[in-house]
Design a protein around this motif. Structure first.
Motif, PDB file in Angstrom:
ATOM      1  N   LEU A  99     -13.896   6.376   5.644  1.00 25.49           N
ATOM      2  CA  LEU A  99     -12.601   5.731   5.462  1.00 25.49           C
ATOM      3  C   LEU A  99     -11.480   6.382   6.257  1.00 25.49           C
ATOM      4  O   LEU A  99     -10.312   6.021   6.069  1.00 25.49           O
ATOM      5  CB  LEU A  99     -12.245   5.709   3.973  1.00 25.49           C
TER       6      LEU A  99
ATOM      7  N   SER B 114     -11.464   4.642  -4.981  1.00 21.59           N
ATOM      8  CA  SER B 114     -10.533   5.472  -5.759  1.00 21.59           C
ATOM      9  C   SER B 114     -11.009   5.657  -7.199  1.00 21.59           C
ATOM     10  O   SER B 114     -10.767   6.704  -7.808  1.00 21.59           O
ATOM     11  CB  SER B 114      -9.143   4.835  -5.753  1.00 21.59           C
TER      12      SER B 114
ATOM     13  N   VAL C 110      -6.009   4.775  -3.569  1.00 17.60           N
ATOM     14  CA  VAL C 110      -5.852   3.348  -3.240  1.00 17.60           C
ATOM     15  C   VAL C 110      -4.851   3.176  -2.108  1.00 17.60           C
ATOM     16  O   VAL C 110      -5.091   2.433  -1.140  1.00 17.60           O
ATOM     17  CB  VAL C 110      -5.402   2.547  -4.483  1.00 17.60           C
TER      18      VAL C 110
ATOM     19  N   TRP D  89      -8.307  -4.061  -0.430  1.00 12.28           N
ATOM     20  CA  TRP D  89      -7.922  -3.665  -1.781  1.00 12.28           C
ATOM     21  C   TRP D  89      -9.142  -3.435  -2.669  1.00 12.28           C
ATOM     22  O   TRP D  89      -9.150  -2.494  -3.487  1.00 12.28           O
ATOM     23  CB  TRP D  89      -7.010  -4.719  -2.399  1.00 12.28           C
TER      24      TRP D  89
ATOM     25  N   SER E 292     -10.877  -0.077  -1.398  1.00  9.48           N
ATOM     26  CA  SER E 292     -10.053   1.092  -1.727  1.00  9.48           C
ATOM     27  C   SER E 292     -10.000   1.335  -3.233  1.00  9.48           C
ATOM     28  O   SER E 292     -10.018   2.489  -3.682  1.00  9.48           O
ATOM     29  CB  SER E 292      -8.639   0.922  -1.165  1.00  9.48           C
TER      30      SER E 292
ATOM     31  N   GLN F 175     -16.545  10.086   2.089  1.00 10.70           N
ATOM     32  CA  GLN F 175     -15.415   9.166   2.028  1.00 10.70           C
ATOM     33  C   GLN F 175     -14.455   9.388   3.192  1.00 10.70           C
ATOM     34  O   GLN F 175     -13.959   8.425   3.786  1.00 10.70           O
ATOM     35  CB  GLN F 175     -14.674   9.321   0.695  1.00 10.70           C
TER      36      GLN F 175
ATOM     37  N   TYR G 204      -6.570   4.757   1.219  1.00 11.79           N
ATOM     38  CA  TYR G 204      -7.702   4.013   1.764  1.00 11.79           C
ATOM     39  C   TYR G 204      -7.306   2.598   2.193  1.00 11.79           C
ATOM     40  O   TYR G 204      -7.762   2.109   3.232  1.00 11.79           O
ATOM     41  CB  TYR G 204      -8.827   3.941   0.735  1.00 11.79           C
ATOM     42  N   SER G 205      -6.478   1.930   1.406  1.00 16.17           N
ATOM     43  CA  SER G 205      -6.076   0.568   1.769  1.00 16.17           C
ATOM     44  C   SER G 205      -5.274   0.563   3.064  1.00 16.17           C
ATOM     45  O   SER G 205      -5.409  -0.351   3.883  1.00 16.17           O
ATOM     46  CB  SER G 205      -5.268  -0.078   0.638  1.00 16.17           C
TER      47      SER G 205
ATOM     48  N   SER H  37       0.830  -1.207   0.000  1.00 17.86           N
ATOM     49  CA  SER H  37       0.000   0.000   0.000  1.00 17.86           C
ATOM     50  C   SER H  37       0.865   1.257   0.000  1.00 17.86           C
ATOM     51  O   SER H  37       0.598   2.212  -0.740  1.00 17.86           O
ATOM     52  CB  SER H  37      -0.920  -0.020   1.218  1.00 17.86           C
TER      53      SER H  37
END
Length: 356
Positions: free
Chosen positions: A211, A172, A120, A165, A168, A207, A123-124, A84
Protein backbone atom coordinates in the motif's frame (compact mmCIF):
# COMPACT_ATOMS: atom_id res chain seq x y z
CA UNK A 1 0.14 0.37 17.11
CA UNK A 2 1.89 3.44 18.35
CA UNK A 3 5.23 1.75 17.69
CA UNK A 4 4.29 1.46 14.02
CA UNK A 5 2.76 4.91 13.82
CA UNK A 6 5.12 6.76 16.14
CA UNK A 7 8.24 4.61 16.16
CA UNK A 8 10.10 3.42 19.20
CA UNK A 9 10.47 5.72 22.17
CA UNK A 10 14.12 5.44 23.14
CA UNK A 11 14.02 8.14 25.79
CA UNK A 12 12.92 7.45 29.35
CA UNK A 13 12.88 9.67 32.41
CA UNK A 14 15.97 8.43 34.15
CA UNK A 15 19.63 8.19 33.44
CA UNK A 16 20.41 4.93 35.19
CA UNK A 17 22.42 2.23 33.48
CA UNK A 18 21.53 -1.41 33.82
CA UNK A 19 24.01 -4.10 32.82
CA UNK A 20 24.23 -7.81 32.79
CA UNK A 21 27.97 -7.89 32.92
CA UNK A 22 30.46 -5.11 33.46
CA UNK A 23 33.03 -7.04 31.46
CA UNK A 24 30.88 -7.46 28.35
CA UNK A 25 30.18 -4.09 26.77
CA UNK A 26 27.67 -5.58 24.31
CA UNK A 27 25.36 -6.52 27.16
CA UNK A 28 25.19 -3.00 28.53
CA UNK A 29 21.80 -1.34 28.00
CA UNK A 30 21.63 2.43 28.32
CA UNK A 31 18.48 4.23 29.42
CA UNK A 32 18.72 7.81 28.26
CA UNK A 33 17.01 10.94 29.49
CA UNK A 34 13.90 11.92 27.64
CA UNK A 35 13.94 14.89 25.31
CA UNK A 36 10.63 16.49 26.16
CA UNK A 37 10.77 19.52 23.91
CA UNK A 38 10.80 17.59 20.60
CA UNK A 39 7.58 15.77 21.48
CA UNK A 40 6.01 19.00 22.75
CA UNK A 41 6.86 20.70 19.46
CA UNK A 42 5.41 17.74 17.56
CA UNK A 43 2.18 17.91 19.56
CA UNK A 44 1.82 21.67 18.90
CA UNK A 45 2.42 21.15 15.19
CA UNK A 46 -0.13 18.32 15.12
CA UNK A 47 -2.76 20.75 16.39
CA UNK A 48 -1.80 23.35 13.75
CA UNK A 49 -1.94 20.72 11.00
CA UNK A 50 -5.35 19.61 12.29
CA UNK A 51 -6.73 23.18 12.18
CA UNK A 52 -5.37 23.92 8.70
CA UNK A 53 -6.47 20.54 7.35
CA UNK A 54 -10.04 20.79 8.61
CA UNK A 55 -10.39 24.41 7.41
CA UNK A 56 -8.73 23.83 4.04
CA UNK A 57 -10.42 20.55 3.15
CA UNK A 58 -13.83 21.81 4.29
CA UNK A 59 -13.47 24.85 1.99
CA UNK A 60 -12.32 22.53 -0.79
CA UNK A 61 -15.42 20.36 -0.36
CA UNK A 62 -17.66 23.45 -0.37
CA UNK A 63 -16.06 24.74 -3.57
CA UNK A 64 -16.51 21.34 -5.21
CA UNK A 65 -20.15 21.08 -4.14
CA UNK A 66 -21.10 24.64 -5.18
CA UNK A 67 -19.06 25.41 -8.29
CA UNK A 68 -17.67 22.19 -9.76
CA UNK A 69 -19.21 19.31 -11.68
CA UNK A 70 -18.91 16.25 -9.46
CA UNK A 71 -19.46 13.98 -12.46
CA UNK A 72 -16.04 15.06 -13.68
CA UNK A 73 -13.56 12.25 -12.94
CA UNK A 74 -10.78 14.49 -11.61
CA UNK A 75 -13.22 16.35 -9.33
CA UNK A 76 -14.52 13.01 -8.05
CA UNK A 77 -11.00 11.95 -7.05
CA UNK A 78 -10.34 15.37 -5.46
CA UNK A 79 -13.56 15.02 -3.44
CA UNK A 80 -12.53 11.62 -2.10
CA UNK A 81 -8.98 12.80 -1.35
CA UNK A 82 -10.38 15.69 0.70
CA UNK A 83 -12.55 13.25 2.69
CA UNK A 84 -9.52 10.99 3.18
CA UNK A 85 -7.46 13.91 4.53
CA UNK A 86 -10.27 14.84 6.93
CA UNK A 87 -10.48 11.28 8.25
CA UNK A 88 -6.75 11.31 8.90
CA UNK A 89 -6.81 14.80 10.44
CA UNK A 90 -9.39 13.94 13.12
CA UNK A 91 -6.87 11.59 14.75
CA UNK A 92 -4.18 14.25 15.23
CA UNK A 93 -5.53 15.91 18.43
CA UNK A 94 -5.57 12.51 20.14
CA UNK A 95 -1.94 11.76 19.23
CA UNK A 96 -1.00 15.31 20.27
CA UNK A 97 -2.55 14.77 23.71
CA UNK A 98 -0.69 11.47 24.08
CA UNK A 99 2.61 13.15 23.18
CA UNK A 100 2.05 15.88 25.75
CA UNK A 101 0.89 13.71 28.66
CA UNK A 102 2.36 10.28 27.82
CA UNK A 103 -1.00 8.85 28.89
CA UNK A 104 -3.83 7.46 26.74
CA UNK A 105 -6.99 8.48 28.61
CA UNK A 106 -9.52 7.86 25.84
CA UNK A 107 -10.20 4.18 26.45
CA UNK A 108 -9.77 0.96 24.49
CA UNK A 109 -12.50 1.61 21.91
CA UNK A 110 -11.08 5.01 21.02
CA UNK A 111 -7.63 3.42 20.78
CA UNK A 112 -8.88 0.99 18.14
CA UNK A 113 -11.06 3.56 16.38
CA UNK A 114 -8.29 6.17 16.08
CA UNK A 115 -5.84 3.54 14.85
CA UNK A 116 -8.36 2.47 12.21
CA UNK A 117 -9.06 6.10 11.17
CA UNK A 118 -5.32 6.80 10.93
CA UNK A 119 -4.73 3.92 8.54
CA UNK A 120 -7.97 4.50 6.57
CA UNK A 121 -6.82 8.05 5.84
CA UNK A 122 -3.31 6.91 4.89
CA UNK A 123 -4.23 3.89 2.76
CA UNK A 124 -7.18 5.50 0.98
CA UNK A 125 -5.01 8.49 0.00
CA UNK A 126 -2.35 6.38 -1.68
CA UNK A 127 -4.92 4.16 -3.45
CA UNK A 128 -6.86 7.19 -4.72
CA UNK A 129 -3.68 8.87 -5.94
CA UNK A 130 -2.70 5.68 -7.76
CA UNK A 131 -6.13 5.48 -9.39
CA UNK A 132 -5.90 9.16 -10.31
CA UNK A 133 -2.52 8.57 -11.97
CA UNK A 134 -3.74 5.50 -13.86
CA UNK A 135 -6.71 7.53 -15.13
CA UNK A 136 -4.31 10.22 -16.42
CA UNK A 137 -2.15 7.46 -17.97
CA UNK A 138 -5.11 5.99 -19.86
CA UNK A 139 -6.37 9.42 -20.95
CA UNK A 140 -3.01 10.74 -22.16
CA UNK A 141 -1.01 7.71 -23.27
CA UNK A 142 -3.60 5.11 -24.26
CA UNK A 143 -6.23 7.41 -25.77
CA UNK A 144 -5.60 5.95 -29.24
CA UNK A 145 -5.89 2.36 -28.02
CA UNK A 146 -8.54 2.94 -25.35
CA UNK A 147 -11.29 5.09 -26.91
CA UNK A 148 -12.59 7.75 -24.54
CA UNK A 149 -16.05 7.02 -23.17
CA UNK A 150 -17.21 9.51 -20.52
CA UNK A 151 -19.81 7.20 -18.99
CA UNK A 152 -17.43 4.25 -18.75
CA UNK A 153 -14.68 6.48 -17.37
CA UNK A 154 -17.00 7.83 -14.69
CA UNK A 155 -18.06 4.32 -13.71
CA UNK A 156 -14.44 3.20 -13.46
CA UNK A 157 -13.63 6.24 -11.30
CA UNK A 158 -16.56 5.53 -8.97
CA UNK A 159 -15.49 1.89 -8.76
CA UNK A 160 -11.91 2.91 -7.96
CA UNK A 161 -13.09 5.25 -5.18
CA UNK A 162 -15.32 2.56 -3.66
CA UNK A 163 -12.48 0.03 -3.88
CA UNK A 164 -10.10 2.50 -2.21
CA UNK A 165 -12.39 2.90 0.79
CA UNK A 166 -13.17 -0.83 1.05
CA UNK A 167 -9.50 -1.90 0.85
CA UNK A 168 -8.29 0.80 3.22
CA UNK A 169 -11.05 0.02 5.72
CA UNK A 170 -10.29 -3.72 5.62
CA UNK A 171 -6.55 -3.12 6.05
CA UNK A 172 -7.12 -0.66 8.89
CA UNK A 173 -9.40 -3.09 10.74
CA UNK A 174 -6.57 -5.62 10.73
CA UNK A 175 -4.38 -2.99 12.40
CA UNK A 176 -7.11 -1.91 14.81
CA UNK A 177 -7.71 -5.45 16.04
CA UNK A 178 -4.04 -5.77 17.01
CA UNK A 179 -4.02 -2.76 19.35
CA UNK A 180 -5.21 -2.40 22.92
CA UNK A 181 -4.70 -0.17 25.93
CA UNK A 182 -2.03 -1.15 28.45
CA UNK A 183 -1.58 0.37 31.92
CA UNK A 184 1.92 0.21 33.40
CA UNK A 185 3.28 0.37 36.94
CA UNK A 186 3.33 4.20 36.90
CA UNK A 187 -0.44 4.29 36.13
CA UNK A 188 0.22 5.60 32.62
CA UNK A 189 -1.77 3.98 29.81
CA UNK A 190 -0.56 3.35 26.28
CA UNK A 191 -2.36 2.43 23.07
CA UNK A 192 -0.07 -0.24 21.62
CA UNK A 193 -0.04 -3.63 19.83
CA UNK A 194 -1.21 -6.55 21.93
CA UNK A 195 2.02 -8.34 20.97
CA UNK A 196 5.38 -7.11 19.75
CA UNK A 197 6.24 -10.34 17.99
CA UNK A 198 7.46 -11.08 14.49
CA UNK A 199 3.92 -11.28 13.08
CA UNK A 200 3.31 -7.58 13.85
CA UNK A 201 6.46 -6.47 12.03
CA UNK A 202 5.91 -8.83 9.09
CA UNK A 203 2.31 -7.70 8.72
CA UNK A 204 3.44 -4.09 8.79
CA UNK A 205 6.11 -4.72 6.13
CA UNK A 206 3.57 -6.45 3.87
CA UNK A 207 1.09 -3.58 4.18
CA UNK A 208 3.75 -0.92 3.64
CA UNK A 209 5.00 -2.80 0.57
CA UNK A 210 1.55 -3.33 -0.95
CA UNK A 211 0.00 0.00 0.00
CA UNK A 212 2.97 2.35 -0.33
CA UNK A 213 5.93 1.09 -2.35
CA UNK A 214 3.89 -0.86 -4.93
CA UNK A 215 1.70 2.20 -5.72
CA UNK A 216 4.90 4.25 -5.87
CA UNK A 217 6.31 1.93 -8.56
CA UNK A 218 3.04 2.08 -10.53
CA UNK A 219 2.92 5.87 -10.33
CA UNK A 220 6.56 6.25 -11.44
CA UNK A 221 5.91 3.98 -14.43
CA UNK A 222 2.71 5.83 -15.41
CA UNK A 223 4.22 9.29 -15.13
CA UNK A 224 7.31 8.29 -17.08
CA UNK A 225 5.03 7.38 -19.97
CA UNK A 226 2.81 10.44 -19.45
CA UNK A 227 5.70 12.91 -19.46
CA UNK A 228 7.17 11.27 -22.57
CA UNK A 229 3.81 11.73 -24.31
CA UNK A 230 2.93 15.27 -23.22
CA UNK A 231 6.37 16.63 -24.12
CA UNK A 232 5.52 16.03 -27.76
CA UNK A 233 4.42 19.28 -29.48
CA UNK A 234 0.99 17.89 -30.41
CA UNK A 235 0.13 17.21 -26.76
CA UNK A 236 1.17 20.48 -25.12
CA UNK A 237 -2.47 21.34 -24.37
CA UNK A 238 -2.57 18.46 -21.85
CA UNK A 239 0.20 19.98 -19.74
CA UNK A 240 -1.98 21.77 -17.20
CA UNK A 241 -4.04 18.81 -15.97
CA UNK A 242 -1.03 16.51 -15.91
CA UNK A 243 1.06 19.02 -13.92
CA UNK A 244 -1.68 19.47 -11.30
CA UNK A 245 -2.06 15.72 -10.75
CA UNK A 246 1.72 15.26 -10.76
CA UNK A 247 2.12 17.93 -8.05
CA UNK A 248 -0.52 16.26 -5.87
CA UNK A 249 1.06 12.81 -6.24
CA UNK A 250 4.63 14.08 -5.78
CA UNK A 251 3.63 15.96 -2.62
CA UNK A 252 2.23 12.77 -1.09
CA UNK A 253 5.40 10.76 -1.65
CA UNK A 254 7.69 13.62 -0.63
CA UNK A 255 5.79 13.87 2.65
CA UNK A 256 5.31 10.17 3.41
CA UNK A 257 8.41 8.65 1.78
CA UNK A 258 11.01 9.59 4.46
CA UNK A 259 8.63 8.54 7.24
CA UNK A 260 8.01 5.04 5.85
CA UNK A 261 11.70 4.53 5.10
CA UNK A 262 12.63 5.58 8.63
CA UNK A 263 10.10 3.15 10.11
CA UNK A 264 11.94 0.32 8.37
CA UNK A 265 15.33 1.73 9.41
CA UNK A 266 14.17 1.86 13.04
CA UNK A 267 13.29 -1.82 12.94
CA UNK A 268 16.60 -2.84 11.37
CA UNK A 269 18.93 -0.41 13.15
CA UNK A 270 19.14 -0.83 16.94
CA UNK A 271 21.19 2.06 18.38
CA UNK A 272 22.80 1.52 21.77
CA UNK A 273 24.49 4.85 22.49
CA UNK A 274 22.35 7.70 23.79
CA UNK A 275 23.59 10.12 21.10
CA UNK A 276 22.55 7.72 18.35
CA UNK A 277 19.16 7.20 19.96
CA UNK A 278 18.70 10.95 20.29
CA UNK A 279 19.57 11.61 16.64
CA UNK A 280 17.27 8.85 15.44
CA UNK A 281 14.46 10.12 17.66
CA UNK A 282 14.81 13.70 16.35
CA UNK A 283 14.99 12.49 12.73
CA UNK A 284 11.88 10.40 13.30
CA UNK A 285 9.90 13.32 14.71
CA UNK A 286 10.92 15.56 11.79
CA UNK A 287 9.85 12.93 9.24
CA UNK A 288 6.65 12.33 11.16
CA UNK A 289 5.69 16.02 11.18
CA UNK A 290 6.40 16.19 7.43
CA UNK A 291 4.25 13.11 6.81
CA UNK A 292 1.32 14.24 8.94
CA UNK A 293 1.35 17.72 7.38
CA UNK A 294 0.32 16.16 4.06
CA UNK A 295 -3.35 16.19 5.05
CA UNK A 296 -3.40 20.00 4.71
CA UNK A 297 -1.29 20.20 1.52
CA UNK A 298 -3.86 19.32 -1.15
CA UNK A 299 -6.14 22.35 -0.56
CA UNK A 300 -3.07 24.60 -0.86
CA UNK A 301 -2.07 22.99 -4.17
CA UNK A 302 -5.54 23.32 -5.65
CA UNK A 303 -5.95 26.90 -4.47
CA UNK A 304 -2.86 27.87 -6.50
CA UNK A 305 -5.07 27.54 -9.58
CA UNK A 306 -6.74 30.79 -10.67
CA UNK A 307 -10.04 28.99 -11.23
CA UNK A 308 -10.07 27.62 -7.69
CA UNK A 309 -9.05 31.02 -6.29
CA UNK A 310 -11.99 32.62 -8.08
CA UNK A 311 -14.37 29.97 -6.70
CA UNK A 312 -13.01 30.45 -3.20
CA UNK A 313 -13.39 34.23 -3.35
CA UNK A 314 -16.97 33.86 -4.55
CA UNK A 315 -17.64 31.47 -1.68
CA UNK A 316 -16.29 33.72 1.07
CA UNK A 317 -18.66 36.34 2.66
CA UNK A 318 -16.13 39.16 2.19
CA UNK A 319 -16.44 38.80 -1.59
CA UNK A 320 -20.19 39.35 -1.39
CA UNK A 321 -19.69 42.49 0.69
CA UNK A 322 -17.10 43.81 -1.77
CA UNK A 323 -19.40 43.02 -4.67
CA UNK A 324 -22.30 44.90 -3.04
CA UNK A 325 -20.03 47.87 -2.38
CA UNK A 326 -18.87 47.84 -5.99
CA UNK A 327 -22.46 47.62 -7.24
CA UNK A 328 -23.47 50.45 -4.89
CA UNK A 329 -20.51 52.53 -6.10
CA UNK A 330 -21.41 51.82 -9.73
CA UNK A 331 -25.01 52.77 -8.99
CA UNK A 332 -23.97 56.04 -7.37
CA UNK A 333 -21.60 56.83 -10.24
CA UNK A 334 -24.35 56.09 -12.76
CA UNK A 335 -26.83 58.35 -10.95
CA UNK A 336 -24.26 61.17 -10.77
CA UNK A 337 -23.57 60.85 -14.49
CA UNK A 338 -27.28 60.82 -15.27
CA UNK A 339 -27.83 63.94 -13.14
CA UNK A 340 -24.92 65.69 -14.84
CA UNK A 341 -26.31 64.84 -18.28
CA UNK A 342 -29.77 66.02 -17.23
CA UNK A 343 -28.39 69.35 -15.95
CA UNK A 344 -26.38 69.78 -19.15
CA UNK A 345 -29.46 69.13 -21.29
CA UNK A 346 -31.50 71.66 -19.29
CA UNK A 347 -28.73 74.24 -19.61
CA UNK A 348 -28.64 73.69 -23.36
CA UNK A 349 -32.39 74.22 -23.62
CA UNK A 350 -32.17 77.43 -21.60
CA UNK A 351 -29.36 78.77 -23.76
CA UNK A 352 -31.33 78.01 -26.92
CA UNK A 353 -34.37 79.88 -25.58
CA UNK A 354 -32.23 82.93 -24.70
CA UNK A 355 -30.65 82.91 -28.14
CA UNK A 356 -34.08 83.04 -29.76
Amino acid sequence: MLQLMFGKNYMVKNSKMSKRSMNDSEDVEYLCEEIVHIETISAALFILVFIFSVAGNTLLLCVLAVYENLKNVTNLFVLNLACSDLVFAITLPFWAYFYLHKDWVFGDFCCKFMTAAYFVGLYSSVILLTAMTVDRFITVVLHNYWPSNCVRRQRCAVGACVAAWVISTAASLIDAIKVETRTYWNNLTECSPSSDGLDVNVGHYVQVSLLFFLPFVIIVFCYSAILKTVLQPSNRKRHRTVVVVLCVVATFFICWGPYNILLIVETIFKPSACNDKERLNIAFHICQILAFSHCCMNPVLYMLSQKWQKHLLHLLPCDKVCRKNRERGIGLSTSVIQNTISVAQKSTVVLELHSK
